[in-house]
Design an enzyme around this catalytic site. Sequence first.
Site, mmCIF file in Angstrom:
data_model
loop_
_atom_site.group_PDB
_atom_site.id
_atom_site.type_symbol
_atom_site.label_atom_id
_atom_site.label_comp_id
_atom_site.label_asym_id
_atom_site.label_seq_id
_atom_site.Cartn_x
_atom_site.Cartn_y
_atom_site.Cartn_z
ATOM 1 N N ARG A 1 0.691 -0.986 0.441
ATOM 2 C CA ARG A 1 -0.325 0.005 -0.715
ATOM 3 C C ARG A 1 1.050 1.442 0.328
ATOM 4 O O ARG A 1 2.210 1.112 0.906
ATOM 5 C CB ARG A 1 -0.744 -0.113 1.087
ATOM 6 C CG ARG A 1 -1.690 -1.122 0.958
ATOM 7 C CD ARG A 1 -2.840 -0.355 0.483
ATOM 8 N NE ARG A 1 -4.329 -1.254 0.268
ATOM 9 C CZ ARG A 1 -4.480 -2.598 -0.569
ATOM 10 N NH1 ARG A 1 -3.555 -2.791 -1.240
ATOM 11 N NH2 ARG A 1 -4.991 -3.408 -0.471
ATOM 12 N N GLU B 1 -3.605 7.411 -4.626
ATOM 13 C CA GLU B 1 -4.216 6.456 -6.233
ATOM 14 C C GLU B 1 -5.165 7.545 -6.875
ATOM 15 O O GLU B 1 -6.424 6.918 -6.066
ATOM 16 C CB GLU B 1 -4.125 5.126 -5.922
ATOM 17 C CG GLU B 1 -2.552 4.418 -5.527
ATOM 18 C CD GLU B 1 -2.731 3.594 -5.131
ATOM 19 O OE1 GLU B 1 -3.943 2.571 -5.530
ATOM 20 O OE2 GLU B 1 -2.016 2.384 -4.673
ATOM 21 N N HIS C 1 -1.134 0.053 -9.780
ATOM 22 C CA HIS C 1 -1.812 -1.000 -9.348
ATOM 23 C C HIS C 1 -2.241 -2.520 -9.739
ATOM 24 O O HIS C 1 -3.546 -2.856 -9.482
ATOM 25 C CB HIS C 1 -3.009 -0.419 -7.981
ATOM 26 C CG HIS C 1 -3.008 -1.062 -7.310
ATOM 27 N ND1 HIS C 1 -3.555 -0.421 -5.943
ATOM 28 C CD2 HIS C 1 -2.899 -2.402 -6.284
ATOM 29 C CE1 HIS C 1 -3.619 -1.102 -4.675
ATOM 30 N NE2 HIS C 1 -3.463 -2.548 -5.512
HETATM 31 P P1 NAP Z 1 -1.010 -11.442 5.381
HETATM 32 O O1 NAP Z 1 -1.192 -12.587 5.368
HETATM 33 O O2 NAP Z 1 -1.961 -11.082 6.387
HETATM 34 O O3 NAP Z 1 1.006 -11.165 5.751
HETATM 35 C C1 NAP Z 1 0.896 -9.716 6.078
HETATM 36 C C2 NAP Z 1 2.255 -9.648 6.832
HETATM 37 O O4 NAP Z 1 2.611 -9.010 7.278
HETATM 38 C C3 NAP Z 1 2.295 -11.012 7.942
HETATM 39 O O5 NAP Z 1 3.367 -11.471 7.738
HETATM 40 C C4 NAP Z 1 1.990 -10.119 9.198
HETATM 41 O O6 NAP Z 1 2.423 -10.332 10.647
HETATM 42 C C5 NAP Z 1 3.126 -9.067 8.578
HETATM 43 N N1 NAP Z 1 2.362 -7.695 9.285
HETATM 44 C C6 NAP Z 1 1.545 -7.048 9.435
HETATM 45 N N2 NAP Z 1 1.763 -6.031 10.336
HETATM 46 C C7 NAP Z 1 2.681 -5.541 10.496
HETATM 47 C C8 NAP Z 1 3.448 -4.962 11.810
HETATM 48 N N3 NAP Z 1 2.375 -3.403 11.832
HETATM 49 N N4 NAP Z 1 4.486 -4.500 11.615
HETATM 50 C C9 NAP Z 1 5.330 -6.117 10.606
HETATM 51 N N5 NAP Z 1 3.866 -6.689 10.260
HETATM 52 C C10 NAP Z 1 3.220 -6.831 9.951
HETATM 53 O O7 NAP Z 1 -1.520 -11.125 4.232
HETATM 54 P P2 NAP Z 1 -0.907 -11.155 2.617
HETATM 55 O O8 NAP Z 1 -1.990 -11.537 1.803
HETATM 56 O O9 NAP Z 1 0.188 -11.073 2.178
HETATM 57 O O10 NAP Z 1 -1.436 -9.434 1.900
HETATM 58 C C11 NAP Z 1 -0.428 -8.576 2.540
HETATM 59 C C12 NAP Z 1 -1.084 -6.998 1.700
HETATM 60 O O11 NAP Z 1 -0.312 -7.216 0.794
HETATM 61 C C13 NAP Z 1 -1.983 -6.733 1.432
HETATM 62 O O12 NAP Z 1 -2.307 -6.685 3.383
HETATM 63 C C14 NAP Z 1 -2.584 -5.599 0.713
HETATM 64 O O13 NAP Z 1 -2.265 -4.588 1.393
HETATM 65 C C15 NAP Z 1 -1.089 -6.181 -0.523
HETATM 66 N N6 NAP Z 1 -1.648 -6.611 -1.579
HETATM 67 C C16 NAP Z 1 -1.614 -5.503 -2.706
HETATM 68 C C17 NAP Z 1 -2.391 -6.223 -3.766
HETATM 69 C C18 NAP Z 1 -1.955 -5.007 -5.199
HETATM 70 O O14 NAP Z 1 -1.972 -5.394 -5.996
HETATM 71 N N7 NAP Z 1 -0.285 -4.398 -4.641
HETATM 72 C C19 NAP Z 1 -2.025 -7.415 -3.857
HETATM 73 C C20 NAP Z 1 -2.696 -7.980 -3.152
HETATM 74 C C21 NAP Z 1 -1.988 -7.866 -1.622
HETATM 75 P P3 NAP Z 1 2.829 -10.703 11.860
HETATM 76 O O15 NAP Z 1 0.947 -10.264 12.144
HETATM 77 O O16 NAP Z 1 3.409 -11.307 12.346
HETATM 78 O O17 NAP Z 1 3.581 -8.812 11.804
#
Ligand code: NAP
Length: 319
Positions: free
Chosen positions: A239, A268, A286
Amino acid sequence: MSKIDLVMTVPLPPLIIDGLERDFTIQKLWLADDWEALLDKIAPGVRAIAAAVPILAQDRVWPIDAAFMSRFPNLEIVANLGVGYDNIDANWAKDHNIAVTNTPDVLTEETADTAFGLMLNTVREFSAAERYLRAGKWLQQPYRLTASLKDRTLGILGLGRIGKAIACRAEGFGLKIVYHSRNKAQGVDYPYYPDVLSLARACDILMVVVPGGPETRNMIDVDVLKALGPDGILINIARGTIVDEPALIEALANRTIHAAGLDVFANEPHVPEALLALDNAVLLPHVGSASVVTRDAMSQLVVDNLVNWSKGAPLLTPV
Ligand code: NAP
């Protein structure tokens, strides 16, 4: 059985609209000339909202925040197209017994592919090299030599579903992997760093894959960029809010970091002119999950969550 009133805040894919039409009366907010009047009229009957990460519709972004949700006294569910749900105040929703669903897993591999492609492109400057060729400059001299992935360390900020899928690809490329999340990830033995600053010091390429929202706002700040160093590369697939954008622009312009690859931006679809002008930034609109097959799978999950809810069946992917 009568149809359920649902508000759609932004133009969602036809697969969602077609999939919901049997059970829901869809109020398309972005089509209303006077959305305030429409909301006043329909609000008491609305039980569901279908939303997506902020998309400009009618010159407005519709965050699903407390002010918006509280307009609907009988709201029961918000279904989001996207795994990230920082556009929704999920804590407020929880406190008011409103379910929230997202679309995890089905987009993991696609987004990891985009992240990896963006990283390769940023390190090896493929889009700049192609522009060079198309401009006829190859006729004068070869494109300049670039940085390399060879012997480099990839720092993954957020080793969740997508972070792990990126790590899997990186292993195939022989990259050393290190990471930071709030908790140590299960089932991996990559070196863990307890904060983002020490992660930035330890890696050459910093890959941002944490969720957006207040907790991660400007997590990549001046100090982190400084720690990344003049050969460092930042990739943000998560993000725009996570990166202090003016600080990044300054670091790129002054070459205090080498380059950045960005799929997401603070405001965006507006991208700052100063960023557009930089030749050491690779910028994508994006498109992380934006393939036909993946968007269809995400859309179907939005439909299945809402239809399940309408029948009193368990939600497939509640947050
Ligand atoms: P996920 O499985 O929930 O992974 C998020 C990771 O971030 C976890 O390892 C979590 O571990 C860590 N985390 C959360 N809050 C944190 C903090 N404050 N400090 C440090 N680490 C933190 O989510 P995902 O499915 O991989 O997706 C991740 C993100 O990618 C989404 O939330 C979305 O915003 C983004 N995304 C973007 C696109 C795009 O089109 N560009 C597409 C899909 C997703 P802990 O809980 O242990 O901290």
